[in-house]
Design an enzyme around this catalytic site. Structure first.
Site, mmCIF file in Angstrom:
data_model
loop_
_atom_site.group_PDB
_atom_site.id
_atom_site.type_symbol
_atom_site.label_atom_id
_atom_site.label_comp_id
_atom_site.label_asym_id
_atom_site.label_seq_id
_atom_site.Cartn_x
_atom_site.Cartn_y
_atom_site.Cartn_z
ATOM 1 N N TYR A 22 71.225 -1.320 43.296
ATOM 2 C CA TYR A 22 72.056 -0.137 43.521
ATOM 3 C C TYR A 22 72.909 -0.333 44.772
ATOM 4 O O TYR A 22 73.046 0.547 45.607
ATOM 5 C CB TYR A 22 71.189 1.118 43.654
ATOM 6 C CG TYR A 22 71.936 2.400 43.339
ATOM 7 C CD1 TYR A 22 72.359 2.667 42.044
ATOM 8 C CD2 TYR A 22 72.207 3.338 44.330
ATOM 9 C CE1 TYR A 22 73.032 3.841 41.748
ATOM 10 C CE2 TYR A 22 72.877 4.516 44.041
ATOM 11 C CZ TYR A 22 73.292 4.760 42.755
ATOM 12 O OH TYR A 22 73.969 5.926 42.457
ATOM 13 N N GLN A 25 78.088 -3.164 43.608
ATOM 14 C CA GLN A 25 78.395 -3.105 42.182
ATOM 15 C C GLN A 25 77.394 -2.237 41.420
ATOM 16 O O GLN A 25 77.770 -1.487 40.518
ATOM 17 C CB GLN A 25 78.419 -4.515 41.585
ATOM 18 C CG GLN A 25 79.588 -5.364 42.039
ATOM 19 C CD GLN A 25 80.927 -4.860 41.536
ATOM 20 O OE1 GLN A 25 81.009 -4.250 40.469
ATOM 21 N NE2 GLN A 25 81.982 -5.116 42.303
ATOM 22 N N GLN A 83 68.078 -13.331 42.554
ATOM 23 C CA GLN A 83 67.983 -13.056 41.121
ATOM 24 C C GLN A 83 66.899 -13.861 40.420
ATOM 25 O O GLN A 83 66.162 -13.326 39.590
ATOM 26 C CB GLN A 83 69.340 -13.284 40.457
ATOM 27 C CG GLN A 83 70.366 -12.223 40.801
ATOM 28 C CD GLN A 83 71.643 -12.371 39.999
ATOM 29 O OE1 GLN A 83 71.728 -13.188 39.066
ATOM 30 N NE2 GLN A 83 72.651 -11.589 40.352
ATOM 31 N N HIS A 105 78.081 -11.763 37.895
ATOM 32 C CA HIS A 105 78.581 -13.031 38.430
ATOM 33 C C HIS A 105 77.785 -14.133 37.758
ATOM 34 O O HIS A 105 76.598 -13.965 37.463
ATOM 35 C CB HIS A 105 78.406 -13.056 39.953
ATOM 36 C CG HIS A 105 78.802 -14.333 40.619
ATOM 37 N ND1 HIS A 105 79.952 -15.027 40.298
ATOM 38 C CD2 HIS A 105 78.207 -15.037 41.620
ATOM 39 C CE1 HIS A 105 80.042 -16.099 41.075
ATOM 40 N NE2 HIS A 105 78.997 -16.131 41.872
ATOM 41 N N GLU A 192 86.319 -18.045 47.442
ATOM 42 C CA GLU A 192 85.629 -17.534 48.627
ATOM 43 C C GLU A 192 85.629 -18.560 49.753
ATOM 44 O O GLU A 192 85.887 -18.221 50.915
ATOM 45 C CB GLU A 192 84.183 -17.175 48.270
ATOM 46 C CG GLU A 192 84.039 -15.955 47.369
ATOM 47 C CD GLU A 192 82.633 -15.773 46.855
ATOM 48 O OE1 GLU A 192 82.354 -14.705 46.283
ATOM 49 O OE2 GLU A 192 81.796 -16.696 47.002
#
EC number: 1.1.1.86
Length: 348
Positions: A22, A25, A83, A105, A192
């Site tokens: 949360y 994104q 992740q 992503h 990036e």
């Protein structure tokens, strides 16, 4: 590239969607899905500071494993480096045939850090803006462009589901562009590193140091090499390179044409190519994960050094003279052991 402005809303409305995270994104996806009428729940770790915020905003909140078990679609929107561990500990056992796993992503799929079962659809929806803008444009009745990709499609409908998901967060108002996990990941990381975060920061610092070393006041160096960059970037953002050059003085335009290539010369381009190759080969991904697993010592060292750089010291003073800078709308991903936001948001 195929661009979609329409979708079948029923595809995502027929699903229960678990949004994991949360932060920047995650909050935008969850709120937009909810307001579009999608059955959505937010998966957060116990003790997350985001829990009361999500609940106050009218969302159902569950523990991550509970949300993954409940959802037909699990959208993983926590920082890249977390992740794999979260997926293996809380989500993998719930990825059964007929479910779908989504990403904002492509990092963990492209570099094989997460390997979902073959019977699970795997897709990506990546809005090309920070989360607060995804949310704001949605509430204004529009949206931001999104990238959509599919890595596994046992159902035969993974791309249609991705586009339906993008539609529910506002993406079809601006356009949903089909791409691949590979292309999104590699271009995002290169951008990036070479331009947006790494290249621009190094250029700003080098320009500042050049002026200060030549005896100019730090305050003037800050204004010319950092503060005024926003004015130029806004012109790029609004209309591209030609629009920027049309908008500045002839003196600035001529100086840019004739001196810019001396800064970004062949040697710099060779370094850019090397950076791209490190991204393509997975060398950077391996380096970053090893850095993270060791406690991120170099990252902490770089952060500390930047805090002590004169450009930060003078900048803090000068920004105190600019009260209009106080309304920062950005938000980092909070549902993780740290608050890093690597879901461009690319960042990014």
């Amino acid at each position: 590239m195929d661009v979609h402005y329409d979708a079948d809303p029923a595809l995502i409305h027929d699903k229960q969607v678990a949004v994991i995270g949360y932060g920047s994104q995650g909050h935008a996806h969850a709120l937009n899905l909810h307001d579009s009428g999608v059955d959505v729940a937010v998966g957060l770790r116990p003790g997350s500071s985001s829990r009361p915020k999500a609940e106050q905003q009218g969302l159902t909140v569950m523990d991550i494993g509970e949300a993954a078990a409940w959802g037909d679609v699990v959208m993983l929107l926590i920082p890249d480096q977390h992740q794999k561990d979260v997926y293996e500990a809380k989500i993998a056992e719930h990825m059964t045939p007929g479910t779908a796993l989504g990403f904002g992503h492509g990092f963990n799929i492209h570099y094989d850090r997460i390997e979902p079962p073959e019977a699970v659809d795997v897709f990506m929806v990546a809005p090309k803006s920070p989360g607060h803008l995804v949310r704001r444009t949605y509430t204004d009745g529009s949206g931001v462009p999104c990238l959509a990709a599919v890595d596994q499609d046992p159902s035969g409908g993974a791309m249609a589901l991705a586009i339906s998901y993008a539609d529910a967060i506002g993406g079809t108002h601006a356009g949903v562009i089909e791409t691949t996990f590979k292309d999104e990941t590699e271009t995002d990381l290169f951008g990036e590193q070479a331009v947006l975060c790494g290249g621009s920061q190094a250029l700003i610092q080098a320009g500042f140091e050049t002026l200060v070393d030549a005896g100019y006041p730090e305050e003037l160096a800050y204004f010319e090499c950092l503060h005024e960059l926003k004015l130029i970037v806004d012109l790029y953002y609004e209309g591209g390179l030609e629009y920027m050059n049309h908008s500045v003085s002839d003196t600035a335009e001529y100086g840019g044409y004739t001196r810019g290539p001396r800064v970004i010369d062949d040697a710099v381009r060779e370094q850019m190519q090397e950076i791209l190759e490190e991204v393509q080969s997975g060398e950077f991904a391996d380096e970053w994960i090893e850095e993270y697993e060791q406690g991120a010592p170099q990252l902490q060292e770089e952060r500390a050094a930047l805090t002590e750089h004169p450009i930060e010291q003078v900048g803090q003073t000068l920004r105190g003279m600019m009260p209009w800078l106080n309304g920062d709308e950005t938000s980092a991903d909070e549902d993780a052991p740290d608050a890093a936001d690597t879901a461009p948001a690319s960042s990014s």
